[in-house]
Write a protein that holds these residues in place. Structure first.
Motif, PDB file in Angstrom:
ATOM      1  N   ASP A 347       5.990  -3.434   4.956  1.00  0.00           N
ATOM      2  CA  ASP A 347       4.254  -2.286   4.637  1.00  0.00           C
ATOM      3  C   ASP A 347       3.520  -2.962   3.710  1.00  0.00           C
ATOM      4  OD1 ASP A 347       5.799  -0.995   6.442  1.00  0.00           O
ATOM      5  OD2 ASP A 347       7.398  -0.622   5.678  1.00  0.00           O
ATOM      6  N   ALA A 348       3.735  -3.369   2.777  1.00  0.00           N
ATOM      7  CA  ALA A 348       2.783  -4.403   1.673  1.00  0.00           C
ATOM      8  C   ALA A 348       2.168  -5.362   2.327  1.00  0.00           C
ATOM      9  CB  ALA A 348       3.704  -4.543   0.419  1.00  0.00           C
ATOM     10  N   SER A 349       2.691  -5.902   3.188  1.00  0.00           N
ATOM     11  CA  SER A 349       2.209  -6.773   3.734  1.00  0.00           C
ATOM     12  C   SER A 349       1.121  -6.030   4.958  1.00  0.00           C
ATOM     13  CB  SER A 349       2.888  -7.403   4.457  1.00  0.00           C
ATOM     14  OG  SER A 349       3.982  -8.759   4.201  1.00  0.00           O
ATOM     15  N   PHE A 352      -1.881  -5.173   2.868  1.00  0.00           N
ATOM     16  CA  PHE A 352      -2.432  -5.908   2.434  1.00  0.00           C
ATOM     17  C   PHE A 352      -3.453  -6.985   3.521  1.00  0.00           C
ATOM     18  CE2 PHE A 352      -2.847 -10.798   2.168  1.00  0.00           C
ATOM     19  CZ  PHE A 352      -3.508 -11.072   1.248  1.00  0.00           C
ATOM     20  N   PHE A 495      -3.005  -7.530  -3.544  1.00  0.00           N
ATOM     21  CA  PHE A 495      -1.329  -6.736  -3.101  1.00  0.00           C
ATOM     22  C   PHE A 495      -0.909  -6.055  -4.201  1.00  0.00           C
ATOM     23  CE2 PHE A 495       1.977  -8.375   0.353  1.00  0.00           C
ATOM     24  CZ  PHE A 495       1.521  -8.889   1.001  1.00  0.00           C
ATOM     25  N   VAL A 498      -2.285  -2.814  -4.216  1.00  0.00           N
ATOM     26  CA  VAL A 498      -1.983  -2.185  -2.684  1.00  0.00           C
ATOM     27  C   VAL A 498      -0.199  -1.725  -2.705  1.00  0.00           C
ATOM     28  CG1 VAL A 498      -2.955  -2.625  -0.423  1.00  0.00           C
ATOM     29  CG2 VAL A 498      -1.140  -4.453  -0.948  1.00  0.00           C
ATOM     30  N   CYS A 499       0.059  -2.355  -3.810  1.00  0.00           N
ATOM     31  CA  CYS A 499       1.761  -2.496  -4.078  1.00  0.00           C
ATOM     32  C   CYS A 499       2.391  -2.524  -5.204  1.00  0.00           C
ATOM     33  CB  CYS A 499       3.121  -3.039  -3.588  1.00  0.00           C
ATOM     34  SG  CYS A 499       4.703  -3.804  -3.652  1.00  0.00           S
ATOM     35  N   CYS A 502       5.558  -4.408  -6.015  1.00  0.00           N
ATOM     36  CA  CYS A 502       5.189  -5.697  -5.491  1.00  0.00           C
ATOM     37  C   CYS A 502       5.003  -7.109  -6.873  1.00  0.00           C
ATOM     38  CB  CYS A 502       3.916  -6.111  -4.723  1.00  0.00           C
ATOM     39  SG  CYS A 502       4.392  -5.641  -2.899  1.00  0.00           S
TER      40      CYS A 502
END
Ligand SMILES: [Zn+2]
Length: 649
Positions: A347-349, A352, A495, A498-499, A502
């Motif tokens: 989901d983070a990808s 991203f 990244f 958005v995360c 991470c």
């Protein structure tokens, strides 16, 4: 993924389908049972036939161009979603109904494009500007390629060939999709393969793990299994997909396409189709592939020598290449693809790649919840950042499941049209590991996302020229351009925006990963060159039997041919729309490398991104690709960057 009169994915206005306007975000039609598809399909075709009758008496002025595109949009409304469902719907009955609908659509299109009255009117239209001129010419070409100018007998034969090839290409694809072949391994045999890959797999009577051939399973076995016998069994199973049935189907497809070319007076299918591409003719493509071979031959030999040196006790086999390549990358560069999964949750990808588009192109993505074909699938509304105007909808389907298309691709569901205020929609389909992506997969995600953006950020007058409706040998360039963005620390740092949870990729790891990726480039490009040359030969004037042709060509490579393997049986690209077009991946890469030069200073430059969106993406296929490159780069396109990258140490 390419939309055209000949190819297809398109969908429409049946009662089942949600009408959409410029203001309301597009929602996916709720067709989830075979009868619903049959009905929507039949209704769309009834209306298409009545539109065809109106076109027969349409005045031969420039309003005919819009009327033709109205029909394309109408077909797209139904066939876009239906085409996607053939590849993603969990129910085999729905997939089969969707395929049947595609066949009926193909039959309509091949008959429509032989309509002499409409073709004659179109020939008399005086275009008002360059966009109309190009659209009119593309349409005239499509009519001519479908056989409108042939004798009635040859016209009927051309229609029959189009229908048969469409059906055979579907059969070819379905046999791969529905191949449930598994390979059983004991835990000892799986030594080196990450536990998560096989721990959940069903077991056979001898408590061995039965592994399928989907990418998240096949790839790690081939790259990590320390035992050569394990890799060999997996490799052989992968190279049997499609089987003898697909070899026979491919032979029949090649024969039919050669006959089609002959109806038009061409000695080969390659000659027939290449005249509509950037490359123009077969000799240009052959010369290009030869120059690629010259540039990589030595490098391939050097790569193979290093792999052999890493395994001195046994002669190097094809199933050793991915394993040893990865092992050397770990030993020399300290890079292990598996280690990346912790940094790139799925989901983070996705967030991203959205963030990259936000930075470069000023657009935002917002979840747009709606019922879809599977609970894993999601929808996102794309908005223009500045004004917040709705631009289009992106569907995303991230994880593997039985019966789902098993590679990575984008379906352009519908295309933009500034003439009618129509908004675009695209579906991105991949097969990722739920634990996270490795760096190669992140690159794949960005590549596919590039196709989706091409559709979503287009602003063309005609839907038939929107987004990825460009020449086949240009279509990969905007996606390939983005691939190496994932090796740029500044890009990957997004990244953390958005995360929050991470972990940041450690300093230096991306540079080492890039160096690791450079190793093996000789082998990789030599293989791509071989695939392209094979495709061109298969659709050349004297192909012969597909397997014999392949055996001969592969036998001439350093690692030779492995008896029993049948690569062409799984080569779905060339059974379908990439026939005499596989070279496009290499050809587009020349253009992609050239495009990259504009972003060399700053891959996240909003200024360059805006210019790129305006001059390239927004134009879709309404302007010649070479001209788009010239406008964006401020000079004629060049192959210098490509050959430099190929020979970079
Ligand atoms: Zn692609």
């Amino acid at each position: 993924m390419r939309l055209s009169w000949r190819a297809l994915p398109i969908a429409v206005a049946g009662a089942l389908l949600a009408a959409s306007s410029a203001a309301a975000p597009y929602t996916f039609p709720s067709i989830d049972h075979p009868a619903g598809i049959d009905r929507a399909c039949a209704a769309a075709l009834v209306q298409a036939r009545s539109m065809e009758r109106r076109l027969e008496t349409w005045p031969a002025d420039d309003s005919l161009l819009g009327a033709l595109d109205d029909l394309a949009q109408h077909l797209e409304d139904t066939m876009g979603p239906v085409g996607l469902l053939t590849a993603v719907h969990p129910d085999a009955g729905v997939r089969a109904a969707a395929q049947a609908c595609e066949r009926r659509y193909q039959a309509f299109v091949s008959s429509f494009l032989q309509n002499v009255r409409i073709h004659r009117s179109l020939g008399r239209v005086v275009p008002a500007d360059d966009i109309d001129r190009r659209f009119r010419q593309d349409q005239l070409d499509a009519f001519e390629d479908a056989g409108v100018a042939l004798t009635p007998m040859h016209r009927r034969r051309a229609q029959k060939i189009a229908r048969d090839v469409g059906r055979l290409a579907q059969d070819f694809e379905r046999r791969i999709l529905e191949d449930r072949r598994t390979v059983a391994f004991s835990e000892e045999e799986l030594e080196g393969v990450p536990r998560a890959v096989w721990a959940g797999a069903p077991k056979d009577g001898q408590r061995r793990h039965r592994l399928g051939l989907d990418a998240p399973t096949y790839q790690p076995v081939i790259e990590y299994a320390t035992r050569a016998a394990t890799r060999e069994r997996m490799w052989r199973a992968g190279l049997m997909q499609g089987g003898d049935a697909n070899l026979r189907t491919l032979a029949e497809i090649a024969r039919l396409r050669r006959e089609e070319a002959a109806l038009h007076g061409f000695p080969s299918y390659a000659d027939f189709v290449l005249r509509r591409r950037m490359a123009r003719d077969e000799s240009t493509v052959s010369a290009f592939l030869a120059s690629v071979q010259d540039a990589v031959a030595q490098r391939e030999a050097a790569d193979l020598a290093q792999l052999q040196a890493a395994q001195p006790a046994a002669p190097l086999q094809r199933w050793d290449v991915p394993y040893l390549t990865e092992r050397l990358r770990r030993e020399r560069n300290g890079v292990d693809q598996e280690q990346f999964r912790a940094y790139f949750p799925p989901d983070a990808s996705l967030a991203f790649v959205f963030r990259i588009a936000e930075r470069l192109f000023g657009v935002t993505f917002e979840a747009q919840p709606q019922p879809l074909w599977h609970r894993d699938a999601k929808a996102f509304a794309v908005r223009d950042g500045a004004a917040g105007a709705y631009l289009g909808t992106l569907f995303v389907d991230l994880y593997p499941r039985p019966g789902k298309y098993n590679h990575a691709a984008v379906w352009g569901l519908r295309n933009v049209s500034t003439r009618t205020g129509r908004t675009p929609a695209a579906a991105l389909v991949v097969n990722f590991n739920r634990a996270g992506l490795n760096l190669d997969e992140l690159e794949t995600l960005l590549h596919e996302f590039g196709h989706a953006l091409h559709g979503l950020l287009s602003a063309t007058r005609y839907a038939s020229q929107g987004g990825t409706n460009v020449r086949l040998d240009f279509v990969e360039a905007p996606s390939q351009m983005l691939e190496d963005w994932v090796y740029d620390p500044k890009v990957v740092a997004l990244f953390q925006q958005v995360c929050a949870t991470c972990p940041p990729v450690p300093d230096g790891l991306l540079a080492r990963a890039f160096a690791a990726r450079e190793f093996g480039k000789g082998v990789r490009f030599a293989r791509q060159r071989l695939f392209a040359a094979y495709d061109l030969a298969l659709y050349g004037p004297r192909a012969g039997e597909p397997m014999a042709l392949w055996r001969g060509m592969e036998a001439a490579t350093p690692l030779g041919h492995v008896a029993g393997s049948m690569f062409p049986a799984g080569f779905a690209h060339i059974a379908g729309g990439y026939a005499a077009g596989y070279y496009s991946y290499l050809w587009s890469l020349v253009l992609a490398e050239d495009l990259r030069t504009a972003f060399a200073g700053d891959r996240l430059s909003a200024e360059t991104g805006r210019r790129y969106r305006e001059t390239v993406l927004s134009q879709g296929g309404q302007v010649d690709a070479a001209e788009l490159l010239r406008r964006f780069l401020g000079r004629p396109p060049s192959n210098t960057a490509f050959f430099q990258a190929l020979s970079r140490p």
